[in-house]
Design a protein around this motif. Structure first.
Motif, PDB file in Angstrom:
ATOM      1  N   TYR A 199      30.048 117.968  54.850  1.00  0.00           N
ATOM      2  CA  TYR A 199      29.720 118.610  56.117  1.00  0.00           C
ATOM      3  C   TYR A 199      30.747 118.261  57.176  1.00  0.00           C
ATOM      4  O   TYR A 199      31.217 117.117  57.266  1.00  0.00           O
ATOM      5  N   CYS A 200      31.078 119.243  58.006  1.00  0.00           N
ATOM      6  CA  CYS A 200      32.038 119.035  59.085  1.00  0.00           C
ATOM      7  C   CYS A 200      31.507 117.992  60.067  1.00  0.00           C
ATOM      8  O   CYS A 200      30.345 118.063  60.489  1.00  0.00           O
ATOM      9  N   THR A 219      32.141 117.678  63.121  1.00  0.00           N
ATOM     10  CA  THR A 219      31.894 118.217  64.462  1.00  0.00           C
ATOM     11  C   THR A 219      30.706 119.177  64.513  1.00  0.00           C
ATOM     12  O   THR A 219      29.767 118.986  65.294  1.00  0.00           O
ATOM     13  N   CYS A 220      30.725 120.222  63.683  1.00  0.00           N
ATOM     14  CA  CYS A 220      29.669 121.239  63.763  1.00  0.00           C
ATOM     15  C   CYS A 220      28.500 120.985  62.813  1.00  0.00           C
ATOM     16  O   CYS A 220      27.434 121.601  62.957  1.00  0.00           O
ATOM     17  N   LYS A 234      33.543 127.376  54.419  1.00  0.00           N
ATOM     18  CA  LYS A 234      34.510 127.802  55.431  1.00  0.00           C
ATOM     19  C   LYS A 234      35.767 128.374  54.772  1.00  0.00           C
ATOM     20  O   LYS A 234      35.988 128.239  53.577  1.00  0.00           O
ATOM     21  N   ASP A 275      37.093 125.992  61.630  1.00  0.00           N
ATOM     22  CA  ASP A 275      36.443 126.650  62.772  1.00  0.00           C
ATOM     23  C   ASP A 275      36.430 125.739  63.989  1.00  0.00           C
ATOM     24  O   ASP A 275      36.444 126.219  65.135  1.00  0.00           O
ATOM     25  N   CYS A 276      36.383 124.435  63.737  1.00  0.00           N
ATOM     26  CA  CYS A 276      36.267 123.462  64.834  1.00  0.00           C
ATOM     27  C   CYS A 276      37.594 122.813  65.210  1.00  0.00           C
ATOM     28  O   CYS A 276      37.740 122.332  66.340  1.00  0.00           O
ATOM     29  N   GLU A 279      28.234 121.840  59.738  1.00  0.00           N
ATOM     30  CA  GLU A 279      28.084 122.854  58.700  1.00  0.00           C
ATOM     31  C   GLU A 279      28.898 122.478  57.458  1.00  0.00           C
ATOM     32  O   GLU A 279      29.899 121.760  57.550  1.00  0.00           O
ATOM     33  N   CYS A 305      36.255 121.198  59.480  1.00  0.00           N
ATOM     34  CA  CYS A 305      36.434 122.608  59.127  1.00  0.00           C
ATOM     35  C   CYS A 305      37.409 123.265  60.091  1.00  0.00           C
ATOM     36  O   CYS A 305      37.601 122.800  61.220  1.00  0.00           O
TER      37      CYS A 305
END
Length: 249
Positions: free
Chosen positions: A154-155, A157-158, A165, A181-182, A160, A179
């Protein structure tokens, strides 16, 4: 004085005085302990091969609670993994994987899983020959079992799952997944992380079927070697000769 039994793989072996040898076992049932075989280097009755690194042995020992080592009464060789050790590269692998196990496995702790992992890796390599792909498999399984390597992808930061991803990264320094995305990530580790995830749940032979290319294994091994350096603060003594021989240096 009670006599006890143990079965395990020799992961350390060193000479004491003129004729004795001290060994350490990744044991099948007991905690990791040191065992002293008195006079074995000059004995005509007891085989010195039973104290060789990477040998599977059974022994009877005196349970001496007051000592840092246990005195061996009898020791017998179960398996030497002759096919593996008959090859130079196979011998280097045995030296490397036993040294790695001895670094990961603290004395006095009980981790039968490491015996199972080590004996299984030696058995597989003895039957099929050494395969580079077994290096990240062994390291990841051992490190995750000992609680050093995260097993939930799991990331940081987020929160997820990074496996879903488009790109992801494992930060060795922070020991966490990130990830894309972050974070702007320096390199995409997603193919390797998918390999790691599979390694934690499937047998080695099954992993080879799912991930046939060597590239992910080599990249994964590089990440795990960086992780080991951060964990131990040093390189294994057997590292350079072994990795030069397999063409990774």
């Amino acid at each position: 004085m009670a006599i006890r039994k143990e079965r395990g793989i020799v992961i350390q072996s060193r000479d004491i005085g003129d004729s004795d040898r001290l060994i350490s076992l990744a044991g099948e049932s007991q905690s990791r302990m040191n065992f002293l075989s008195k006079g074995i280097r000059k004995s005509k009755r007891r085989a010195i091969i039973t104290t060789e690194l990477g040998s599977l042995v059974e022994l009877d020992y005196y349970d001496q609670a007051e000592k840092d080592w246990k005195s061996i009464k009898e020791i017998h060789l179960v398996k030497r993994y002759d096919e593996l050790k008959s090859d130079y590269l196979g011998t280097l692998f045995v030296l490397y994987v036993t040294e790695l196990t001895s670094q990961i496995y603290p004395e006095g702790e009980n981790h039968p899983f490491l015996f199972q992992l080590l004996s299984g890796s030696l058995e597989t390599s003895n039957e099929t020959g050494f395969q580079k792909q077994i290096l990240p498999f062994f390291k990841l399984r051992a490190l995750s079992h000992m609680g050093h390597f995260p097993t939930e992808f799991y990331c940081h930061t987020c929160g997820e799952e990074v496996l879903t991803k488009s790109a992801a990264y494992f930060s060795v320094a922070e020991r966490e997944f990130l990830c894309s995305d972050c974070h702007p990530i320096p390199k995409d580790h997603l193919p390797v992380l998918k390999l790691f995830h599979t390694m934690l749940s499937k047998k080695f032979s099954n992993v080879l079927g799912i991930f046939p290319r060597e590239t992910e294994y080599r990249d994964g091994d590089l990440i795990l070697n960086q992780f080991l350096r951060s964990l131990f603060g040093k390189e294994l003594k057997s590292y350079f000769e072994f990795y030069k021989s397999i063409g990774y240096l």
